[in-house]
Design a protein around this motif. Sequence first.
Motif, mmCIF file in Angstrom:
data_model
loop_
_atom_site.group_PDB
_atom_site.id
_atom_site.type_symbol
_atom_site.label_atom_id
_atom_site.label_comp_id
_atom_site.label_asym_id
_atom_site.label_seq_id
_atom_site.Cartn_x
_atom_site.Cartn_y
_atom_site.Cartn_z
ATOM 1 N N MET A 57 -5.067 -29.005 -14.618
ATOM 2 C CA MET A 57 -4.217 -28.788 -15.777
ATOM 3 C C MET A 57 -4.125 -30.051 -16.637
ATOM 4 S SD MET A 57 -1.975 -27.349 -17.670
ATOM 5 C CE MET A 57 -0.323 -27.387 -18.369
ATOM 6 N N VAL A 58 -3.996 -31.197 -15.990
ATOM 7 C CA VAL A 58 -3.941 -32.456 -16.723
ATOM 8 C C VAL A 58 -5.226 -32.664 -17.517
ATOM 9 C CG1 VAL A 58 -3.925 -34.970 -16.443
ATOM 10 C CG2 VAL A 58 -2.276 -33.552 -15.198
ATOM 11 N N GLU A 59 -6.358 -32.370 -16.905
ATOM 12 C CA GLU A 59 -7.633 -32.500 -17.617
ATOM 13 C C GLU A 59 -7.711 -31.511 -18.776
ATOM 14 O OE1 GLU A 59 -11.522 -33.986 -18.446
ATOM 15 O OE2 GLU A 59 -9.712 -34.755 -17.470
ATOM 16 N N LEU A 60 -7.179 -30.300 -18.574
ATOM 17 C CA LEU A 60 -7.150 -29.316 -19.662
ATOM 18 C C LEU A 60 -6.364 -29.853 -20.852
ATOM 19 C CD1 LEU A 60 -7.706 -26.330 -20.602
ATOM 20 C CD2 LEU A 60 -5.440 -25.805 -19.686
ATOM 21 N N LEU A 61 -5.203 -30.431 -20.599
ATOM 22 C CA LEU A 61 -4.407 -30.998 -21.687
ATOM 23 C C LEU A 61 -5.130 -32.169 -22.345
ATOM 24 C CD1 LEU A 61 -0.875 -30.939 -20.040
ATOM 25 C CD2 LEU A 61 -1.665 -29.487 -21.916
ATOM 26 N N ARG A 62 -5.822 -32.938 -21.547
ATOM 27 C CA ARG A 62 -6.515 -34.106 -22.096
ATOM 28 C C ARG A 62 -7.632 -33.712 -23.060
ATOM 29 N NH1 ARG A 62 -10.503 -37.966 -21.421
ATOM 30 N NH2 ARG A 62 -11.701 -36.759 -19.918
ATOM 31 N N ILE A 63 -8.405 -32.708 -22.664
ATOM 32 C CA ILE A 63 -9.552 -32.339 -23.520
ATOM 33 C C ILE A 63 -9.199 -31.255 -24.547
ATOM 34 C CG2 ILE A 63 -11.233 -33.009 -21.761
ATOM 35 C CD1 ILE A 63 -10.768 -29.309 -22.479
ATOM 36 N N GLY A 64 -8.069 -30.567 -24.324
ATOM 37 C CA GLY A 64 -7.776 -29.407 -25.168
ATOM 38 C C GLY A 64 -6.644 -29.571 -26.138
#
Length: 354
Positions: A57-64
């Motif tokens: 989820m953290v990676e999703l927020l980072r790239i999205g």
Amino acid sequence: MMYWDKTTIERIRRGYYTAAYFNRTKYILEQEHDETIVTMQIFQRNENSVLCGVDEMVELLRIGTGTWRGNRWMGKRQTLKVTALSDGDIVQSKEPVMHITGPYVYFAHLESLYLGIFARRTMVATNTRRVVEAAKGKPVFFFADRFDDFSNQEGDGYAARIGGAAGVCTQAHASRWNGIPVGTIPHALIAVGGGDTTKATQRFANHIKDVNVVALVDFDNDCVGTALAVARALGKKLWGVRIDTAENITDVSASSPGVNPTLVMRVRQTLNDAGFTHVKILVSGGFTEKKVRMFEREKTPVDGYGVGSALVHGSNDFTADVVKVNGKQQAKAGRMYMANRRMKGIKNFLKEEV
């Protein structure tokens, strides 16, 4: 780590996987240059769930997190403040697992995705943990590759590991920690060799090195006889046998169908009597938390469990609500901001842009 390729990342940013009403909301806010700051609160309703999906989820927020200016993506991850629990934490019904604070316009399109990530990963991790606990220290192997769409394997394998699985069975399952998949012999290898289990096991031992040799012994529906034959042929090379009798078939050495304690005990006794006490017994085929508990309650001499569909079925739905607007309480009826002192700040949004 990188969870998605460039094509998928662009689709995430374009709202390809997003419910239309979130995309339309984002569009409205963009057109009005509305950067209202909200706090989004995420929770689920099951008791004693094993949380999983936070890192993803953290990676999703980072790239999205961001907006498009023509065909140029403008990343806005630095506008967010995120606090969350960690993968593997035990969470209760309605306990907040994450707060996201920042301009809603920049992450409105991600809700469908992060709720789905949390729901799937937490379900698999929780299912696995419950079976692992039922096994009382004996290893549980995640053999769920064939029970759902293959595109779920990477996330499922990671969730199973968080839940305590001792091993997974595909390279995709093990990809998020550079693990090595485990496995024995399929019925197909025995079949193509004329139905000779001993021959199939010898072929495996001749060609597959640096792994434990485990014979699948139910092909002829005579687990006792087959296990003994393979043990005599391979001796110390044989690490273990796996019993996988179908639930609608009764082995010649048993009085009830499927893999059951009596059948396992008879295989164990026969191997011991012949001097093959070193050979371990693994079981698979229709195992659930309930069945594992029954085996342990009856002190069945099992050395490990292979579990499949029971680990990827069920539900663990998550919900997200705006609970603050510009720092003040603002939520739909029945919802409110709830602090959770267990949550910690996430500080990796300042990594390089993707």
